[in-house]
Design an enzyme around this catalytic site. Structure first.
Site, short mmCIF file in Angstrom:
data_model
loop_
_atom_site.label_atom_id
_atom_site.label_comp_id
_atom_site.label_asym_id
_atom_site.label_seq_id
_atom_site.Cartn_x
_atom_site.Cartn_y
_atom_site.Cartn_z
N ASP A 294 0.57 -0.08 -2.39
CA ASP A 294 -0.92 -0.11 -2.70
C ASP A 294 -1.37 -1.41 -2.55
OD1 ASP A 294 -3.62 1.61 -3.73
OD2 ASP A 294 -2.34 2.23 -5.05
N CYS A 295 -2.87 -1.43 -2.03
CA CYS A 295 -4.03 -1.86 -2.57
C CYS A 295 -3.81 -3.38 -3.21
CB CYS A 295 -5.40 -2.00 -2.10
SG CYS A 295 -6.31 -3.00 -1.50
#
Length: 767
Positions: A294-295
């Site tokens: 995920d970012c």
């Protein structure tokens, strides 16, 4: 011809050959995913690639881009400066062509897009949020939606989507509840498999398929206090039985990609949890796809979880644990080469990740067909067929919670109708998070839906916003009360909002007209990062409702929201309540159709709705030992799992088992007759639950193990059958392996978890 360009060879063989030709810089480049909207500028109708992007391509390449076409306040892409369906396809072609022609080996870019309930790009169809999609209990219809989303995304060059969300909701205060299907792992598992089938189609390299990315792996919906990305306190057995179950079903369906969650489980962040990423995912389940973070997840290892000394240490830990690509690419791009040169990372580990990225690109057909047809994008995206599908999903997922004395459906005798509330005509408020900008004419609000339904009797419809979602401004009360006094029926449209600031300004609370203000107003009380302490209505919504209720009018409530609402006063005083969640761009037509009886509601709850936030957790499949009451109130939900009313009635009879005893490896069939005992055609959701009476490890009182949505004409009877075998009876035993224990099981079939017929089944040691 170079082998990797030979289309007769397998994706795996071609990837292996290409890997052998690559430099270290080119390999690292394949593992980074910069933000796609930063790679180009759009001005005066023309797209120009940025010099920084061109330089990155020349200096080793870019493996992937995130959100090339993402449009929302974060990206700064608006209706005014964004790309249309056709322009988006042309822009992706331009990006792809530059990468193919200016990188040494001509490696295409993997374009990744957000598509939770529609491609998050301008012109694309906005479907209802997953919480409503789950409430349809219609897996086939959802599969059709996923196919439509894939078609729209791939038409613009998107090749991978960061969906479906398979988190199990344990605390609805969590702002991302709207993105989830349910609190039940079995139900999520059915939708998970359908998502993979619909998104990926029969072949990944078709022009209507995208690679599905399962997220968030795992336990993300069980965070401490319902706070986003908080620690998860969960035993291994529960993790295997509950939170990992939907992911396993999706992997079995052939999912191409998976995203670890931000959270930690028992002290180990999922981003570096080798037991999850290697032992379970790859060795036990046989997953051979791509794992992407995920970012910002790698950065969190050093600044948040504090399990890494610095960015270099975090990057090495992540790739060694099984991460193949980093969303944003900041850490991998900055540190992996340095780690290789310092001897802190083996090239074999790097090669393993790069090979997975390249293999997926070959499977997607990006090397052989890197470009898309902009004319096709214009035809496919936002088509009438897809709009009809969005409306059908909303109609099937809206849940009728209460209907006293036949308050609904409305008819000609309903007289004038006052549509009142902050969500009555606020388009963005009914779309949910992860939504692109929308022209007002493309979103059917509840007010627009009612006006369209009564187009020939427009004088019957009055409107007042009354108040906002948040804040204590009562300026609109007077006008709302005046509208309500003129009406015979009041439809209160209240709830929440996950709308980010799209620059829409605000409204005049006295008239409902749009107005520009020096101060922007954001009503967002749900969505990613917006967790709450309560489940009550925000602001002065309840106060407005109480004032209007004093007028003695027929009082209908429509909730537009992203998490369950616990408001005892409304439950007691409303004549009818519709739970519409965030119903998407066609939601207003769907709500109107149900209000006027054109559509018989068939949605059923997939999350339990508590009486009070203090009851949490209230999910139905808790352990028998969880306790039955508090000092002030019992622990039962106000509206239980599987609950939902209809405009007709259904009867259950003749519950039968083909066998009353089976061996541990055998199966039996349970059946029940379901009859429409009312006067209107409708759909009933028939639900199967299993109870293990005695087990070596404690079990939930009841667990969903099957369901069927059945259409029935008035007076019609259908026999609904379910097979019960190993998959329905097993659980994770004391040795942490699946087991079917001999003994007595209770089999329940009915309309919700608290309203069933039951029989028994004995499992013998033999067989």
């Amino acid at each position: 011809m170079l082998l990797y360009k030979d289309t007769t060879k397998s994706a795996e063989k071609r990837a292996e050959h290409l890997l052998g030709l690559m430099t270290l810089e080119e390999k690292v480049g394949q593992l980074v995913q910069p933000f796609g909207w930063q790679t180009y500028e759009y001005k005066d109708g023309a797209v120009t690639l940025t010099e920084s992007f061109k330089e990155q391509v020349k200096n080793g390449g870019v493996g992937s881009l995130y959100g090339v076409l993402r449009a929302d306040p974060w990206t700064g892409v608006t209706l005014e400066n964004g790309l249309s369906a056709k322009e988006g396809a042309e822009a992706v072609n331009q990006i792809q062509r530059y990468a193919m022609e200016h990188s040494r080996l001509g490696i295409p870019i993997l374009i990744g897009e957000e598509c939770s309930h529609g491609h998050m790009a301008i012109d694309n169809t906005v479907f209802p949020v997953p919480l409503l999609l789950g409430s349809t209990w219609n897996v086939e219809l959802y599969r059709d939606m996923c196919h439509a989303v894939a078609a729209e995304t791939r038409a613009q060059g998107g090749a991978v989507t960061y969906s479906p969300v398979l988190d199990v909701v344990r605390d609805p205060r969590w702002g991302r509840t709207e993105e989830c299907f349910s609190e039940d792992p079995y139900l999520i598992g059915e939708f998970a498999a359908a998502a993979v089938q619909g998104l990926q189609g029969e072949r990944l390299d078709s022009d209507g398929s995208v690679a599905a990315t399962l997220k968030h792996f795992a336990g993300y919906g069980s965070s401490e206090g319902g706070r986003n990305a908080g620690p998860v306190h969960m035993g291994w057995r529960e993790l295997l039985e509950v939170d990992l179950y939907p992911f396993k079903k999706a992997v079995e369906a052939g999912a191409a990609s998976i995203m670890p969650a931000y959270n930690e489980i028992d002290g180990v962040p999922c981003t570096v949890n080798t037991e999850l990423l290697e032992e379970v995912l790859r060795k036990q389940w046989g997953f051979d796809g791509l794992v992407i973070t995920d970012c910002g997840a790698i950065d969190m290892l050093a600044a948040g979880h504090d399990v890494a000394e610095d960015g270099l240490d975090a990057s090495v830990q992540a790739i060694e644990a099984g991460i193949d690509m980093e969303m944003s690419g900041e850490m991998f791009g900055r540190y992996l080469l340095e780690a290789l040169h310092q001897g802190r990372l083996n090239v074999e580990v790097l090669d393993r990740a790069v090979l997975r990225v390249l293999t997926l690109k070959f499977k997607l057909g990006l090397f052989d067909n890197p470009y898309v047809d902009p004319e096709r994008a214009e035809r496919v995206i936002g088509s009438e067929e897809h709009l009809g599908l969005a409306r059908k999903l909303a109609e099937e997922g809206i849940v009728l919670l209460k209907n006293e004395n036949g308050a609904l459906p409305l008819d000609d005798r309903s007289g004038k109708i006052a549509v009142i509330g902050p969500n009555a005509d606020a388009g963005y408020n009914q779309l949910g998070d992860y939504t692109s900008p929308q022209p007002p004419e493309k979103v059917a609000t509840v007010l627009k839906g009612i006006r369209a339904r009564l187009a020939k009797e427009s004088e019957r419809v009055l409107y007042a916003p009354g108040c906002r979602i948040k804040g204590d401004d009562r300026e609109g009360f007077e006008y709302a009360l005046a509208c309500a006094k003129q009406a015979d029926t009041v439809v209160m449209v209240v709830g929440g909002s996950s709308a980010r600031d799209f620059g829409e300004g605000t409204i005049d609370l006295r008239t409902g007209a749009s107005k520009v203000s020096d101060n922007s107003w954001n009503d967002m009380d749900c969505g990613e990062g917006i967790d709450r302490m309560t489940l009550g209505l925000a602001g002065v919504q309840l106060e407005l409702m109480q004032e209007i209720h004093k007028l003695g009018k027929r009082f209908i409530v429509v909730y537009i929201n992203g998490r369950p609402i616990a408001e005892p006063w409304i439950d007691e005083h409303a004549d009818a309540i519709l739970e519409a969640w965030y119903p998407g761009q066609e939601g207003g037509h769907a709500v109107a159709g149900i209000l006027f009886g054109d559509v018989n509601p068939s949605g059923r709850l997939t999350v339990s709705v508590p009486k009070h936030v203090g009851q949490l957790p209230v999910y139905y499949n808790g352990k028998r030992s969880r306790g039955k009451r508090y000092l002030e109130e019992d622990s039962k939900a106000r509206y239980p799992f599987g609950y939902g009313l209809s405009y007709t009635t259904f009867g259950y009879d003749h519950l039968k088992m083909t066998k009353d005893s089976i061996g541990v490896n055998e199966s039996a069939v349970v059946s029940v007759d379901v009859t429409n005992t009312g006067s209107m055609a409708g759909a009933e959701v028939v639900q199967l639950y299993i109870s293990d009476v005695v087990s070596q490890a404690s079990r939930p009182l009841m667990e969903l193990k099957g369901f069927a949505k059945v259409e029935l004409a008035p007076g019609e009877t259908k026999t609904v059958s379910f097979e019960i075998g190993k998959e329905q009876l097993q659980y994770i035993g004391r040795d942490m392996e699946p087991v079917v224990e001999p003994g007595l099981f209770q089999v329940h079939i009915g309309r919700n978890v608290n309203d069933t017929l039951s029989t028994s089944l004995t499992v013998r040691e033999d067989g």
